[in-house]
Scaffold this active site. Structure first.
Site, mmCIF file in Angstrom:
data_model
loop_
_atom_site.group_PDB
_atom_site.id
_atom_site.type_symbol
_atom_site.label_atom_id
_atom_site.label_comp_id
_atom_site.label_asym_id
_atom_site.label_seq_id
_atom_site.Cartn_x
_atom_site.Cartn_y
_atom_site.Cartn_z
ATOM 1 N N THR A 73 0.831 -1.208 0.000
ATOM 2 C CA THR A 73 0.000 0.000 0.000
ATOM 3 C C THR A 73 0.864 1.254 0.000
ATOM 4 O O THR A 73 0.635 2.191 -0.773
ATOM 5 C CB THR A 73 -0.950 -0.002 1.210
ATOM 6 N N GLN A 145 0.704 -10.473 -5.509
ATOM 7 C CA GLN A 145 0.140 -11.822 -5.470
ATOM 8 C C GLN A 145 0.910 -12.824 -6.317
ATOM 9 O O GLN A 145 0.818 -14.029 -6.084
ATOM 10 C CB GLN A 145 -1.330 -11.797 -5.922
ATOM 11 N N SER A 165 4.450 -7.044 -1.054
ATOM 12 C CA SER A 165 4.376 -7.148 0.401
ATOM 13 C C SER A 165 4.920 -8.497 0.838
ATOM 14 O O SER A 165 4.591 -9.530 0.240
ATOM 15 C CB SER A 165 2.933 -7.019 0.897
ATOM 16 N N ALA A 166 5.701 -8.504 1.918
ATOM 17 C CA ALA A 166 6.364 -9.724 2.368
ATOM 18 C C ALA A 166 5.398 -10.798 2.819
ATOM 19 O O ALA A 166 5.634 -11.997 2.617
ATOM 20 C CB ALA A 166 7.333 -9.394 3.510
ATOM 21 N N HIS A 167 4.300 -10.413 3.438
ATOM 22 C CA HIS A 167 3.430 -11.428 4.052
ATOM 23 C C HIS A 167 2.645 -12.255 3.042
ATOM 24 O O HIS A 167 1.986 -13.227 3.411
ATOM 25 C CB HIS A 167 2.481 -10.777 5.069
ATOM 26 N N THR A 203 13.350 5.237 10.448
ATOM 27 C CA THR A 203 14.220 4.103 10.767
ATOM 28 C C THR A 203 13.682 2.822 10.149
ATOM 29 O O THR A 203 12.503 2.494 10.288
ATOM 30 C CB THR A 203 14.332 3.934 12.297
ATOM 31 N N CYS A 292 -8.433 -6.685 2.133
ATOM 32 C CA CYS A 292 -8.473 -5.240 2.353
ATOM 33 C C CYS A 292 -9.847 -4.661 2.081
ATOM 34 O O CYS A 292 -10.119 -3.510 2.398
ATOM 35 C CB CYS A 292 -7.442 -4.546 1.464
#
Length: 349
Positions: A73, A145, A165-167, A203, A292
């Site tokens: 996102t 995806q 996205s990593a997840h 950071t 989402c």
């Protein structure tokens, strides 16, 4: 069958053991990666090692800059914000919010892009699983995806920017990546310390970045080993069992190439939310669409773009599986779903 069965991999995939181990190691590194002392350099070293791992996994080892972000996102906002790019109604909300959704969508879910240099197009749809043919010269692609499930390399894809996205491939939530052409003048949306080559201040999430890199390497190993070919076989077994019990059920997008793990089942006259609740009570986790967008009462843009009306779209559920999913589990799901379908028919009679 005892215990719950997770069939919602497109919403988020289970954390890979490789990612868990890398994150545990990173937890012991206390320094801030922007600090110049030894502890800070150790943390910075972890980030740069992960950047190299991800560049190799994505086929972006040269001619590209990798920018660490919190997820797809944020990456979409960085890549698309302030630009006037054309897109399609099937794009994820994070992309749809920034583009002009004028690209035509065929009834099978595929999109044709005549002028790719000012367009954005996803690699694969999170709801239907339909895979797109990315044209050379495409400005931006959301590969969230598709990465780790489909062959892909930034070096040969011919796309200006990609993000993920990593997840979605076994990494942690809250970590993502934007890949841009080397030296591209990308305006930062968060200002401060100038981290990530001035593209994204703040950071860095050292622990999440380490887990994402380890997951990406493992995902590519699985893909090369043919793991997702077996997943496709399990998906096909599921769909065959559902059709045998309910011939009227439609598998949206199955006329096109799909992700090997995704089935969007549309059963006329049976609301998707009702199906999701029934399956949850039976011990199976599925969804009524993109995680989402779940829970929001509104038109399903993806199915509307493919020609389905609001009533039809409201009768769809998504089953998305992964390498850990077994044949016994999908057959158990099909049996439980079929029993619920019989009860629904009896009430409607």
């Amino acid at each position: 069958m005892t215990g719950r069965v997770y069939l919602d991999w497109n919403a988020t995939s289970p954390l890979r053991p490789e990612a868990r181990a890398a994150m545990a190691e990173a937890m012991d590194v206390v320094g801030n990666p922007s600090s110049v002392h030894a502890e800070g350099r150790a943390a910075k070293g972890l980030i740069e090692r992960a950047r190299g791992q991800l560049a190799e996994a994505l086929g972006a080892s040269s001619g590209a800059d990798l920018v660490f972000v919190s997820g797809a996102t944020e990456a979409a906002a960085l890549a698309l914000g302030g630009r006037e790019l054309r897109g399609a109604r099937i794009e994820h909300d994070a992309v749809h919010a920034w583009c002009d959704p004028v690209l035509p969508v065929a009834t099978d879910g595929r999109v044709e892009v005549a002028e790719p240099e000012d367009a954005t197009l996803q690699l694969a749809n999170s709801e239907t699983g339909v895979v797109q043919d990315l044209p050379q010269g495409l400005a931006v692609s959301d590969i969230t995806q598709g990465f780790g499930r489909l062959p892909f390399a930034y070096g040969w894809a011919g796309v200006g920017m990609i993000f993920l996205s990593a997840h979605k491939f076994g990494g942690p939530k809250g970590a993502g990546l934007l890949v841009i052409p080397e030296g591209y003048d990308l305006s930062a949306r968060s200002r401060g310390g100038g981290q990530e080559m001035g593209r994204r201040s703040g950071t860095e999430n050292v622990i999440g970045i380490a887990g994402m890199a380890a997951a990406a390497e493992a995902a590519q190993r699985d893909l090369a080993a043919g793991t997702w070919d077996r997943v496709a076989e399990i998906r096909n077994i599921l769909e065959k069992a559902i059709v045998a019990a309910s011939p009227e059920t439609i598998f949206v997008g199955n006329a096109a190439r799909r992700l090997p793990n995704t089935s969007l089942m549309l059963t006329p006259g049976w609301k998707g939310e009702t199906q999701v609740m029934a399956m949850d009570l039976a011990g199976f986790a599925v969804s009524a669409g993109s995680a989402c967008s779940s829970g929001k009462v509104r038109e399903n843009r993806v199915l509307a773009a493919m020609g389905y009306d609001r009533a039809e779209a409201g009768c769809a559920i998504r089953v998305s599986i992964g390498p850990d999913t077994t044949e016994d589990q999908v057959l158990a799901f099909a049996e439980a779903w079929s029993r619920a379908r019989q009860k629904q028919r009896a009430r409607a009679a």
